[in-house]
Design a protein around this motif. Structure first.
Motif: not given
Length: 408
Positions: A170-172, A188-194, A221-222
């Motif tokens: 899967a390529k961007p 853009r707003t995907a983050r790590e969970h605690p 990172e992109l």
């Protein structure tokens, strides 16, 4: 990741709004980090997560969550309700695609689950982002999946399972030098969970699960323009580690336990990394970062495979402790990532299902032949689809509620 006492700060929402709903301008998003945790009885967990998602089909409930999450001023509540309604629409579609997939065979199941994941991604970004990302406005620039398929065109018929999975990517989506599409918006707003675990105080009392460390408010990172392979995606889904082992591969995560204790003026965070592949254990250890002031308080015990690290932090110390990405599976069990990655667990499901859905739709000869032969790539795809029901509703609910729910 950093200690919960040093939780990340949300951005300033600002006052500028548009008439499509939400805050105008992605730079104004707030509340994108999951900071709370709760454990649910294992026999009720799956049903709890589905009920939690369905709660957001109620416009009043979804509106209140959105308004609270983005600190929306009263004068803009009407716009927030519009965006909350769109969240409900996307969740309804995501749930229906998921339900319909239960009666489908592997020939088409990945297609239905991919569109389920796509709609869940939309619901997540609508909760966390501004009105610029609303369904209405986003179509102008992002009317695309955001991913393109790297086909397994050069794979021979006798290629191994791992070779086949490595060849499918899967390529961007990049157009005129800009990344576009739903995947880009979600990313853009995907983050790590605690990181969640048990905390013990000096009196011997324990509490948990509680967030011991909080992910920073920083974008991943992109995704490399060369893309991410199906194999890389599967390795980033911890619950598929045993399935990978059948084909001579291993997960990108190390098994571990993270806990904290407080004694007098000292707050200690302990990280126990269980034995595993040397490459992954080394990747974990090399990406645990501490500030110079914390070095004297670090205790390390190395095993033949794996290690234990304790960071002793004293009151008043200004220190930084950073771990690689961690996935919490239960109230006492975590997986610590030993590779650099541009996506979290939900992103791995999304990209993997995008790849498989393309095989279903456009490579019938490749896909149906492997299904009929019970080939490795088909068996792993079956396991991925099964895990979707166990993991994805919980991951999406965490983003909507701002609370990470795990099995007790």
């Amino acid at each position: 990741m950093r200690a919960a006492d040093g939780a990340g700060r949300g951005g300033d929402a600002g006052d500028k709004r548009d008439e499509q709903g939400g805050v105008a301008g992605v730079s104004g998003v707030v509340g994108v980090i999951v900071k709370r945790a709760s454990s649910i009885a294992p026999d009720n967990f799956d049903a709890f997560c589905i009920r939690g998602l369905k709660q957001f089909l109620n416009l009043e409930y979804a509106s209140k969550r959105l308004i609270d999450r983005q600190n929306v001023p009263v004068r803009h509540h009407r716009n927030a309700r519009k965006q909350a309604k769109q969240i409900g629409f996307c969740l309804a579609l995501g749930l229906e695609y998921m339900e319909n997939s239960k009666v489908a065979t592997l020939a088409t199941k990945p297609v239905l689950l991919y569109y389920s994941a796509m709609n869940f991604a939309l619901a997540e970004l609508l909760m966390k982002q501004s009105g610029d990302s609303s369904l209405t406005l986003a179509r102008a620039e992002h009317s695309h999946h955001g991913l393109s398929f790297g086909a397994p065109s050069n794979v021979s018929r006798d290629a191994t399972t791992l070779q086949q999975m490595s060849a499918c990517k899967a390529k961007p989506m990049v157009s005129s030098g800009k990344r576009r599409g739903t995947f880009e918006l979600w990313h853009r707003t995907a983050r790590e969970h605690p990181v969640i675990g048990v905390h013990s105080d000096q009196d011997g009392k324990t509490s948990g699960p509680i967030p011991l460390m909080i992910g920073g408010d920083e974008r991943f990172e992109l995704l490399d323009e060369g893309g991410v392979s199906l194999l890389e995606c599967i390795k980033l889904i911890p619950s598929l580690s045993e399935e990978l082992a059948r084909y001579g591969a291993y997960s990108s995560y190390a098994r571990g336990i993270i806990s904290s204790t407080k004694s007098g003026e000292c707050h200690s965070i302990s990280v126990l990394v269980h034995p595993g592949p040397e490459e992954i254990i080394s990747g974990v250890s090399e990406n645990i970062l501490v500030s110079p002031a914390l070095v004297p308080g670090i205790e390390i015990e190395e095993f033949q495979s794996g290690f234990a690290l304790t960071a002793n932090i004293y009151r008043g110390q200004k220190v930084n402790l950073s771990l690689p990405m961690v996935t919490s599976l239960t109230s006492g069990e975590v997986r610590i990532c030993g590779v650099k990655t541009s996506i979290n667990e939900f992103g791995a499901f999304l990209a993997a299902l995008f790849i498989l859905s393309n095989l279903c739709r456009y490579y019938a000869d490749f896909w149906m032949e492997r299904i009929s032969a019970h080939a490795g790539i088909a068996m792993i795809a079956e396991s991925l689809c099964s895990e979707y029901f166990k993991r994805v509703p919980a991951l999406v609910l965490a983003e909507l509620e701002g609370t990470l729910f795990v099995r007790r």
